[in-house]
Design a protein around this motif. Structure first.
Motif, PDB file in Angstrom:
ATOM      1  N   GLU A 459       0.834  -1.205   0.000  1.00  0.00           N
ATOM      2  CA  GLU A 459       0.000   0.000   0.000  1.00  0.00           C
ATOM      3  C   GLU A 459       0.866   1.252   0.000  1.00  0.00           C
ATOM      4  N   ARG A 460       0.533   2.154  -0.895  1.00  0.00           N
ATOM      5  CA  ARG A 460       1.207   3.444  -0.998  1.00  0.00           C
ATOM      6  C   ARG A 460       2.722   3.280  -1.197  1.00  0.00           C
ATOM      7  N   ILE A 461       3.101   2.389  -2.111  1.00  0.00           N
ATOM      8  CA  ILE A 461       4.514   2.247  -2.460  1.00  0.00           C
ATOM      9  C   ILE A 461       4.844   3.275  -3.533  1.00  0.00           C
ATOM     10  N   ASP A 462       5.748   4.175  -3.218  1.00  0.00           N
ATOM     11  CA  ASP A 462       6.230   5.151  -4.198  1.00  0.00           C
ATOM     12  C   ASP A 462       7.658   5.519  -3.811  1.00  0.00           C
ATOM     13  N   PRO A 463       8.400   6.193  -4.679  1.00  0.00           N
ATOM     14  CA  PRO A 463       9.805   6.504  -4.372  1.00  0.00           C
ATOM     15  C   PRO A 463       9.989   7.264  -3.062  1.00  0.00           C
ATOM     16  N   GLU A 464       9.062   8.164  -2.751  1.00  0.00           N
ATOM     17  CA  GLU A 464       9.200   8.959  -1.531  1.00  0.00           C
ATOM     18  C   GLU A 464       9.074   8.101  -0.278  1.00  0.00           C
ATOM     19  N   SER A 465       8.046   7.245  -0.230  1.00  0.00           N
ATOM     20  CA  SER A 465       7.844   6.408   0.955  1.00  0.00           C
ATOM     21  C   SER A 465       8.947   5.368   1.083  1.00  0.00           C
ATOM     22  N   VAL A 466       9.425   4.830  -0.038  1.00  0.00           N
ATOM     23  CA  VAL A 466      10.519   3.854  -0.005  1.00  0.00           C
ATOM     24  C   VAL A 466      11.789   4.503   0.538  1.00  0.00           C
ATOM     25  N   HIS A 467      12.096   5.696   0.051  1.00  0.00           N
ATOM     26  CA  HIS A 467      13.277   6.414   0.529  1.00  0.00           C
ATOM     27  C   HIS A 467      13.158   6.713   2.026  1.00  0.00           C
ATOM     28  N   HIS A 468      11.985   7.131   2.439  1.00  0.00           N
ATOM     29  CA  HIS A 468      11.743   7.433   3.849  1.00  0.00           C
ATOM     30  C   HIS A 468      11.955   6.191   4.710  1.00  0.00           C
ATOM     31  N   LEU A 469      11.447   5.069   4.255  1.00  0.00           N
ATOM     32  CA  LEU A 469      11.552   3.830   5.016  1.00  0.00           C
ATOM     33  C   LEU A 469      12.999   3.341   5.079  1.00  0.00           C
ATOM     34  N   GLU A 470      13.731   3.459   3.992  1.00  0.00           N
ATOM     35  CA  GLU A 470      15.119   2.994   3.975  1.00  0.00           C
ATOM     36  C   GLU A 470      15.986   3.780   4.948  1.00  0.00           C
ATOM     37  N   ASN A 471      15.582   5.009   5.279  1.00  0.00           N
ATOM     38  CA  ASN A 471      16.346   5.836   6.207  1.00  0.00           C
ATOM     39  C   ASN A 471      15.911   5.666   7.659  1.00  0.00           C
ATOM     40  N   ILE A 472      15.211   4.604   7.924  1.00  0.00           N
ATOM     41  CA  ILE A 472      14.810   4.192   9.278  1.00  0.00           C
ATOM     42  C   ILE A 472      14.056   5.314   9.997  1.00  0.00           C
ATOM     43  N   PRO A 473      12.807   5.547   9.622  1.00  0.00           N
ATOM     44  CA  PRO A 473      12.003   6.592  10.269  1.00  0.00           C
ATOM     45  C   PRO A 473      11.636   6.218  11.698  1.00  0.00           C
ATOM     46  N   GLU A 474      11.016   7.145  12.384  1.00  0.00           N
ATOM     47  CA  GLU A 474      10.693   6.965  13.802  1.00  0.00           C
ATOM     48  C   GLU A 474       9.820   5.749  14.055  1.00  0.00           C
ATOM     49  N   ILE A 475       8.921   5.453  13.139  1.00  0.00           N
ATOM     50  CA  ILE A 475       8.031   4.308  13.348  1.00  0.00           C
ATOM     51  C   ILE A 475       8.822   2.998  13.404  1.00  0.00           C
ATOM     52  N   VAL A 476       9.976   2.959  12.754  1.00  0.00           N
ATOM     53  CA  VAL A 476      10.848   1.782  12.786  1.00  0.00           C
ATOM     54  C   VAL A 476      11.801   1.851  13.975  1.00  0.00           C
ATOM     55  N   SER A 477      12.466   2.993  14.141  1.00  0.00           N
ATOM     56  CA  SER A 477      13.485   3.104  15.182  1.00  0.00           C
ATOM     57  C   SER A 477      12.892   2.964  16.587  1.00  0.00           C
ATOM     58  N   SER A 478      11.701   3.502  16.803  1.00  0.00           N
ATOM     59  CA  SER A 478      11.079   3.382  18.128  1.00  0.00           C
ATOM     60  C   SER A 478      10.686   1.939  18.411  1.00  0.00           C
ATOM     61  N   THR A 479      10.166   1.248  17.408  1.00  0.00           N
ATOM     62  CA  THR A 479       9.822  -0.169  17.579  1.00  0.00           C
ATOM     63  C   THR A 479      11.070  -0.990  17.864  1.00  0.00           C
ATOM     64  N   ALA A 480      12.139  -0.712  17.131  1.00  0.00           N
ATOM     65  CA  ALA A 480      13.395  -1.424  17.339  1.00  0.00           C
ATOM     66  C   ALA A 480      13.962  -1.152  18.729  1.00  0.00           C
ATOM     67  N   SER A 481      13.844   0.080  19.194  1.00  0.00           N
ATOM     68  CA  SER A 481      14.332   0.420  20.534  1.00  0.00           C
ATOM     69  C   SER A 481      13.569  -0.355  21.599  1.00  0.00           C
ATOM     70  N   ILE A 482      12.260  -0.453  21.438  1.00  0.00           N
ATOM     71  CA  ILE A 482      11.441  -1.198  22.398  1.00  0.00           C
ATOM     72  C   ILE A 482      11.906  -2.645  22.462  1.00  0.00           C
ATOM     73  N   LEU A 483      12.150  -3.231  21.310  1.00  0.00           N
ATOM     74  CA  LEU A 483      12.557  -4.632  21.296  1.00  0.00           C
ATOM     75  C   LEU A 483      13.920  -4.817  21.947  1.00  0.00           C
ATOM     76  N   ARG A 484      14.901  -4.022  21.525  1.00  0.00           N
ATOM     77  CA  ARG A 484      16.245  -4.220  22.066  1.00  0.00           C
ATOM     78  C   ARG A 484      16.317  -3.956  23.554  1.00  0.00           C
ATOM     79  N   LEU A 485      15.641  -2.909  24.023  1.00  0.00           N
ATOM     80  CA  LEU A 485      15.694  -2.565  25.440  1.00  0.00           C
ATOM     81  C   LEU A 485      14.960  -3.604  26.290  1.00  0.00           C
ATOM     82  N   TRP A 486      13.848  -4.125  25.792  1.00  0.00           N
ATOM     83  CA  TRP A 486      13.165  -5.219  26.497  1.00  0.00           C
ATOM     84  C   TRP A 486      14.082  -6.432  26.594  1.00  0.00           C
TER      85      TRP A 486
END
Length: 589
Positions: A459-486
């Protein structure tokens, strides 16, 4: 989540604790560029694994499929679904009842069947919320409705303000707490406590609510009847926003009769039928993953690596709750298996030189005869290449976008982060807490998983969203932080480690010259809370991602505590209980 070289002493493995025996890990450490053990400041953990197939007796659906029964149940489900949708339309869209119905659909994990209806209702309540925010003060009589509306809207991505609760909180702190709470108070206070978990950074009123109301509810337990006490304990221990709804759906279903609305019986019957359909789908997916993993042969090649295909499948089973996303769950399970396998290669098998060469192979995405890596690494790379091509084919076929370059790049980032940790361990180096966490956000494996899910959902795959995702946005980094810290919070206790833990806890103690484990653990707990606030904010509109993807990120974070709730036997009893209940808790096709 991963680790380094020959031990999980520094970090814990992706999506689960990892390790191997002390003897084997010491042997591999000695092989790593002939490093002496005196240079190793990190502890050596024992090899902890769950059994290969945690629910061995239940992998295969019992007996042959009864297609007549299956067709009958699906027919009943379609009729009941249409009935409930008609009932939904009759509920007044601006009423408390409409909010209660949406909440029930979510708690029964069947809200994915009503996405359009729920969205239309939330839009209406958003208008109500914005028009009433300052003209209708909140008191004990309307607290439940206001708090429930706030939570449902925030969960739906609507940026409703939280300051509307400040006057009520001021009033409560001004003397309301001196009397025993009444029935309306308990329902309202519980709803408000649940809503407080949707806070973002800087929303002090919700922080105060969580502490003040939480303590008040805890103190009131002795004065409550059985049903009220159960409601309060569930909210205090497992707030809905941070819990897996599907794992709790059976409990909610058994108490659904407590509602006084006329649609509860229809809703309960629909939920029961839906559970049967979902159970059948998951059983077939487990069989598919188990057969794939066996035929792949990696478990035979890597004797000390984890061999847990059923457990790995639990991640996508919990993350992607729409029963129609079968192909996506299977593809995600295969992806997760290689996060684990590659982590174990770094953790258990490779020397620094071999790991560096293996990382170079993945960065180039090419393995030639000139590459000086062991045969098992070659086997792993070729299998990874096959899986990456398979996922890319599925995405291109279903959504018209070829993600091959993005997927390869994401795997390369993961191995680069693994290698950084391996070298830290080899040098006996304690990184700063910031360096540790910056690298751990990648090595957690969450970025690899969410990138794959983003493309699989399509859903909503376009160059802008792909580029944003590859640069590890907050929605990814915060989830990753929760996992590693737990993971770090529980690793020493859960793995019976001797010596230094080497997790964020240890880095924090070293950097700030702190000797107290309790102080370090309090710091990690606070960081987990802060990461949840960042994740909450990342899920509010506007953002470049769809609701299905944000839900996948949230479900990943929600699944983390279950994956790290180890007992003294290094097992995951709560996860196994919920999963057995979900997969084998009742009749199936």
């Amino acid at each position: 989540m991963a680790l380094s070289l020959a031990t999980s002493a520094f970090l814990q493995g992706p999506f689960a604790s990892n390790g191997t025996s002390t003897a084997n890990k010491n042997k591999h450490l000695q092989d790593a560029n002939s490093l002496s053990s005196t240079n190793n400041k990190w502890s050596i953990s024992s090899h902890q694994t769950l059994v290969s197939t945690p629910f061995k007796g239940h992998i295969h659906p019992t007996g042959k499929r009864n297609f007549a029964v299956e067709d009958d149940i699906r027919g009943q489900h379609e009729r009941r679904l249409e009935e409930v949708k008609q009932l939904f339309k009759r509920v007044r869209g601006d009423s408390l009842e409409s909010l209660v119905m949406v909440d029930a659909l979510q708690r029964l994990a069947i809200d994915y069947r009503f996405e359009d209806e729920i969205e239309a209702l939330l839009q209406r309540h958003f208008l109500i919320s914005t028009s009433r925010s300052h003209s209708h003060p909140i008191d004990a009589e309307n607290l439940h409705e206001a708090a429930l509306r706030f939570r449902l809207l925030r969960q739906g991505g609507y940026p409703v303000p939280s300051d509307v609760f400040q006057p009520f909180l001021d009033k409560m702190n001004g003397g309301l707490e001196e009397r025993k709470p009444q029935d309306n108070d308990i329902l309202g206070l519980t709803s408000l406590f649940e809503a407080s978990h949707l806070g973002t950074d800087g929303e002090d009123v919700l922080d105060e609510v969580r502490e003040s109301i939480g303590q008040r509810l805890h103190d009131s337990l002795a004065d409550l009847d059985h049903l009220q006490a159960r409601l309060v304990r569930n909210s205090l221990g497992n707030p809905f926003h941070k819990s897996m709804a599907r794992f709790k759906a059976n409990d909610f279903l058994s108490n659904l009769g407590g509602h006084s609305y006329g649609w509860t019986e229809n809703l309960g019957e629909l939920a029961h039928l839906d559970m049967n359909i979902v159970r059948s789908v998951h059983q077939r997916e487990i069989l598919q993953i188990s057969n794939w993993w066996k035929e792949l042969g990696m478990a035979k090649e890597l004797k000390y690596a984890r061999d847990q295909p059923i457990k790995w499948y639990m991640w996508p089973m919990a993350i992607l709750t729409d029963s129609g996303l079968s192909q996506e769950r299977v593809a995600a399970a295969k992806t997760i298996s290689f996060i684990y396998v590659i982590d174990d290669i770094f953790d258990v098998y490779g020397t620094i030189d071999e790991l560096a060469s293996f990382t170079d192979v993945v960065n180039r995405w090419e393995c030639t005869e000139k590459d000086n890596i062991p045969e098992y690494m070659r086997m792993c790379f070729h299998a990874l290449d096959d899986i990456t091509n398979e996922v890319s084919f599925v995405v291109h076929k279903n959504h018209g976008w070829n993600p091959l370059y993005s997927l390869r790049r994401t795997w390369a980032k993961l191995l680069n982060a693994f290698l950084v940790e391996a070298r830290w361990l080899a040098r006996g180096h304690y990184p700063t807490t910031q360096d540790y966490l910056d690298n751990a956000i990648v090595s957690s494996g969450v970025h690899v998983l969410l990138v794959h899910l983003f493309f699989l959902l399509g859903e909503r795959i376009d160059p802008e969203s792909v580029h944003h995702l590859e640069n590890i946005p907050e929605i990814v980094s915060s989830t990753a932080s929760i996992l590693r810290l737990w993971d770090d919070l529980g690793s020493a206790k859960d793995e019976s480690q001797d010596g230094r833990d080497g997790s964020y806890l240890e880095c924090y103690k070293q950097e700030f010259q702190i000797t107290s484990d309790e102080v370090a653990r309090d710091r990690v707990k606070k960081m987990i809370s802060e990461a949840w606030k960042r994740l909450n904010k990342a899920c509010l509109y506007p953002h470049p991602f769809t609701k299905s993807f944000t839900k996948a990120a949230l479900n990943t974070a929600r699944m983390v505590p279950l994956m790290y709730d180890y007992d003294d036997n290094h097992s995951l009893p709560l996860l196994e209980h919920h999963t057995k209940s979900l997969l084998y808790g009742g009749p199936s096709f």
